[in-house]
Write a protein that holds these residues in place. Structure first.
Motif, PDB file in Angstrom:
ATOM      1  N   UNK A 224       0.801  -1.218   0.000  1.00  0.00           N
ATOM      2  CA  UNK A 224       0.000   0.000   0.000  1.00  0.00           C
ATOM      3  C   UNK A 224       0.837   1.273   0.000  1.00  0.00           C
ATOM      4  N   UNK A 225       2.076   1.193   0.476  1.00  0.00           N
ATOM      5  CA  UNK A 225       2.949   2.370   0.488  1.00  0.00           C
ATOM      6  C   UNK A 225       4.396   1.905   0.440  1.00  0.00           C
ATOM      7  N   UNK A 226       5.294   2.797   0.021  1.00  0.00           N
ATOM      8  CA  UNK A 226       6.672   2.383  -0.222  1.00  0.00           C
ATOM      9  C   UNK A 226       7.388   1.925   1.041  1.00  0.00           C
ATOM     10  N   UNK A 227       7.048   2.475   2.193  1.00  0.00           N
ATOM     11  CA  UNK A 227       7.756   2.071   3.409  1.00  0.00           C
ATOM     12  C   UNK A 227       7.546   0.587   3.707  1.00  0.00           C
ATOM     13  N   UNK A 228       6.443   0.026   3.254  1.00  0.00           N
ATOM     14  CA  UNK A 228       6.187  -1.398   3.470  1.00  0.00           C
ATOM     15  C   UNK A 228       7.138  -2.280   2.664  1.00  0.00           C
ATOM     16  N   UNK A 229       7.844  -1.715   1.703  1.00  0.00           N
ATOM     17  CA  UNK A 229       8.822  -2.491   0.922  1.00  0.00           C
ATOM     18  C   UNK A 229       9.962  -2.960   1.811  1.00  0.00           C
ATOM     19  N   UNK A 230      10.417  -2.110   2.707  1.00  0.00           N
ATOM     20  CA  UNK A 230      11.555  -2.428   3.571  1.00  0.00           C
ATOM     21  C   UNK A 230      12.798  -1.679   3.119  1.00  0.00           C
ATOM     22  N   UNK A 231      13.733  -2.396   2.563  1.00  0.00           N
ATOM     23  CA  UNK A 231      14.968  -1.770   2.068  1.00  0.00           C
ATOM     24  C   UNK A 231      15.411  -2.477   0.799  1.00  0.00           C
ATOM     25  N   UNK A 232      15.875  -1.712  -0.167  1.00  0.00           N
ATOM     26  CA  UNK A 232      16.340  -2.267  -1.434  1.00  0.00           C
ATOM     27  C   UNK A 232      17.868  -2.234  -1.476  1.00  0.00           C
ATOM     28  N   UNK A 233      18.462  -3.359  -1.796  1.00  0.00           N
ATOM     29  CA  UNK A 233      19.918  -3.443  -1.923  1.00  0.00           C
ATOM     30  C   UNK A 233      20.275  -3.817  -3.352  1.00  0.00           C
ATOM     31  N   UNK A 234      21.100  -3.006  -3.994  1.00  0.00           N
ATOM     32  CA  UNK A 234      21.597  -3.340  -5.329  1.00  0.00           C
ATOM     33  C   UNK A 234      22.721  -4.354  -5.163  1.00  0.00           C
ATOM     34  N   UNK A 235      22.476  -5.589  -5.556  1.00  0.00           N
ATOM     35  CA  UNK A 235      23.443  -6.663  -5.343  1.00  0.00           C
ATOM     36  C   UNK A 235      24.505  -6.726  -6.435  1.00  0.00           C
ATOM     37  N   UNK A 236      24.117  -6.387  -7.679  1.00  0.00           N
ATOM     38  CA  UNK A 236      25.067  -6.554  -8.777  1.00  0.00           C
ATOM     39  C   UNK A 236      24.550  -5.822 -10.010  1.00  0.00           C
ATOM     40  N   UNK A 237      25.458  -5.331 -10.829  1.00  0.00           N
ATOM     41  CA  UNK A 237      25.108  -4.750 -12.122  1.00  0.00           C
ATOM     42  C   UNK A 237      25.887  -5.505 -13.199  1.00  0.00           C
ATOM     43  N   UNK A 238      25.173  -5.972 -14.213  1.00  0.00           N
ATOM     44  CA  UNK A 238      25.781  -6.784 -15.262  1.00  0.00           C
ATOM     45  C   UNK A 238      25.539  -6.156 -16.627  1.00  0.00           C
ATOM     46  N   UNK A 239      26.451  -6.386 -17.549  1.00  0.00           N
ATOM     47  CA  UNK A 239      26.252  -6.000 -18.943  1.00  0.00           C
ATOM     48  C   UNK A 239      25.571  -7.154 -19.668  1.00  0.00           C
ATOM     49  N   UNK A 240      24.483  -6.846 -20.390  1.00  0.00           N
ATOM     50  CA  UNK A 240      23.758  -7.877 -21.141  1.00  0.00           C
ATOM     51  C   UNK A 240      23.781  -7.552 -22.636  1.00  0.00           C
ATOM     52  N   UNK A 241      24.939  -7.168 -23.121  1.00  0.00           N
ATOM     53  CA  UNK A 241      25.077  -6.809 -24.518  1.00  0.00           C
ATOM     54  C   UNK A 241      25.150  -5.303 -24.681  1.00  0.00           C
ATOM     55  N   UNK A 242      25.439  -4.880 -25.884  1.00  0.00           N
ATOM     56  CA  UNK A 242      25.637  -3.454 -26.148  1.00  0.00           C
ATOM     57  C   UNK A 242      24.355  -2.663 -25.837  1.00  0.00           C
ATOM     58  N   UNK A 243      24.477  -1.719 -24.922  1.00  0.00           N
ATOM     59  CA  UNK A 243      23.356  -0.837 -24.618  1.00  0.00           C
ATOM     60  C   UNK A 243      22.390  -1.356 -23.583  1.00  0.00           C
ATOM     61  N   UNK A 244      22.661  -2.516 -22.970  1.00  0.00           N
ATOM     62  CA  UNK A 244      21.719  -3.080 -22.008  1.00  0.00           C
ATOM     63  C   UNK A 244      22.426  -3.423 -20.702  1.00  0.00           C
ATOM     64  N   UNK A 245      21.815  -3.048 -19.587  1.00  0.00           N
ATOM     65  CA  UNK A 245      22.381  -3.304 -18.267  1.00  0.00           C
ATOM     66  C   UNK A 245      21.342  -4.012 -17.400  1.00  0.00           C
ATOM     67  N   UNK A 246      21.799  -5.002 -16.640  1.00  0.00           N
ATOM     68  CA  UNK A 246      20.934  -5.746 -15.720  1.00  0.00           C
ATOM     69  C   UNK A 246      21.279  -5.347 -14.295  1.00  0.00           C
ATOM     70  N   UNK A 247      20.270  -4.916 -13.545  1.00  0.00           N
ATOM     71  CA  UNK A 247      20.447  -4.532 -12.143  1.00  0.00           C
ATOM     72  C   UNK A 247      19.783  -5.597 -11.285  1.00  0.00           C
ATOM     73  N   UNK A 248      20.579  -6.285 -10.466  1.00  0.00           N
ATOM     74  CA  UNK A 248      20.057  -7.306  -9.559  1.00  0.00           C
ATOM     75  C   UNK A 248      19.889  -6.692  -8.176  1.00  0.00           C
ATOM     76  N   UNK A 249      18.714  -6.926  -7.569  1.00  0.00           N
ATOM     77  CA  UNK A 249      18.411  -6.320  -6.273  1.00  0.00           C
ATOM     78  C   UNK A 249      17.892  -7.369  -5.301  1.00  0.00           C
ATOM     79  N   UNK A 250      17.992  -7.056  -4.029  1.00  0.00           N
ATOM     80  CA  UNK A 250      17.364  -7.831  -2.964  1.00  0.00           C
ATOM     81  C   UNK A 250      16.497  -6.888  -2.149  1.00  0.00           C
ATOM     82  N   UNK A 251      15.366  -7.391  -1.716  1.00  0.00           N
ATOM     83  CA  UNK A 251      14.475  -6.630  -0.848  1.00  0.00           C
ATOM     84  C   UNK A 251      14.652  -7.157   0.573  1.00  0.00           C
ATOM     85  N   UNK A 252      15.084  -6.307   1.481  1.00  0.00           N
ATOM     86  CA  UNK A 252      15.451  -6.701   2.827  1.00  0.00           C
ATOM     87  C   UNK A 252      14.513  -6.029   3.826  1.00  0.00           C
ATOM     88  N   UNK A 253      14.527  -6.533   5.056  1.00  0.00           N
ATOM     89  CA  UNK A 253      13.752  -5.907   6.126  1.00  0.00           C
ATOM     90  C   UNK A 253      14.463  -4.659   6.615  1.00  0.00           C
TER      91      UNK A 253
END
Length: 253
Positions: A224-253
């Motif tokens: 219902x609101x963003x605070x209920x998400x908890x905390x977002x952690x960017x775990x890794x950033x990967x290249x997926x070919x020319x012009x494309x980036x993959x952002x891996x995240x974890x949702x934590x308490x």
């Protein structure tokens, strides 16, 4: 067909994402799938997996291991579990820990999408999320989101993580509404994916709005609101070919 009807099944989760228990009548049942007249099981889509849960009937339990979308919405029973006959009234329960983790994760990805679009102008090219069991933490969300980003700016990882968590702590309201297609597509930047994934046949569009940050056409479930998400952690950033980036995240308490 209205947006909350899939075949013969009324989809309760689209209007009440907090609903976990409900009563329904079996319309059709085989070992391959059970069709109910109403259901709060999310069938999967937009990168969010389908719900799990149980049906209770006449002192019997049937585990639900997934949901299949076809002409009807079919709950997939666990292999070998008993099948309730057509006409049976069942008490259904959506697995709360799994659904809640996925709702937090899905909302977290919308925050990520909103921040990256606002700060870097990049659109989404793909995404996925899964619940993961972590010892002593229970079920948490792990996810990835792909962007059309030619280069990774200096300090991108730390800046995005900090900006996302600032938006989460701002406790922005997350509203859900349904608009006629023409009205929905009049909203600027309503499609945040590089390709419009809303079929031409869809006349009513479900909109998820993180007020003041991100407004998108979306069919998934959210907190219902963003605070209920908890905390977002960017775990890794990967290249997926020319012009494309993959952002891996974890949702934590």
């Amino acid at each position: 067909m209205t947006i909350d009807l899939h075949g013969r099944t009324r989809r309760l989760e689209l209007s009440d994402q907090s609903l976990r228990d409900f009563e329904a009548v079996v319309l059709e049942a085989t070992p391959d799938g059970i069709v109910l007249d109403r259901s709060a099981f999310y069938p999967g889509g937009g990168g969010q997996p389908a719900d799990h849960g149980v049906l209770l009937w006449q002192g019997v339990e049937t585990r639900i291991a997934g949901v299949r979308k076809g002409d009807d919405l079919q709950l997939v029973p666990a292999e070998g579990d008993p099948i309730p006959p057509a006409g049976t009234t069942v008490l259904a329960a959506v697995a709360d820990e799994r659904r809640s983790a996925l709702m937090r994760t899905h909302s977290g990805l919308h925050v990520l999408c909103g921040v990256v679009f606002r700060d870097y102008g990049s659109l989404v090219t793909g995404g996925n999320m899964e619940p993961a069991i972590v010892p002593e933490r229970g079920t948490v969300g792990v996810a990835r989101m792909d962007f059309n980003m030619p280069e990774v700016p200096p300090g991108f990882r730390d800046a995005v993580e900090a900006a996302c968590n600032a938006e989460i702590q701002a406790d922005r309201r997350i509203d859900v509404r349904v608009l006629p297609r023409e009205e929905a597509f009049a909203i600027p930047d309503i499609i945040r994916t590089a390709t419009n994934l809303v079929p031409e046949s869809v006349s009513d569009v479900r909109i998820v709005d993180i007020v003041g940050l991100d407004t998108q056409a979306d069919g998934g479930t959210h907190v219902a609101s963003t605070r209920q998400i908890g905390r977002l952690r960017v775990a890794k950033i990967e290249s997926k070919g020319r012009g494309f980036r993959r952002v891996r995240v974890e949702i934590c308490d």
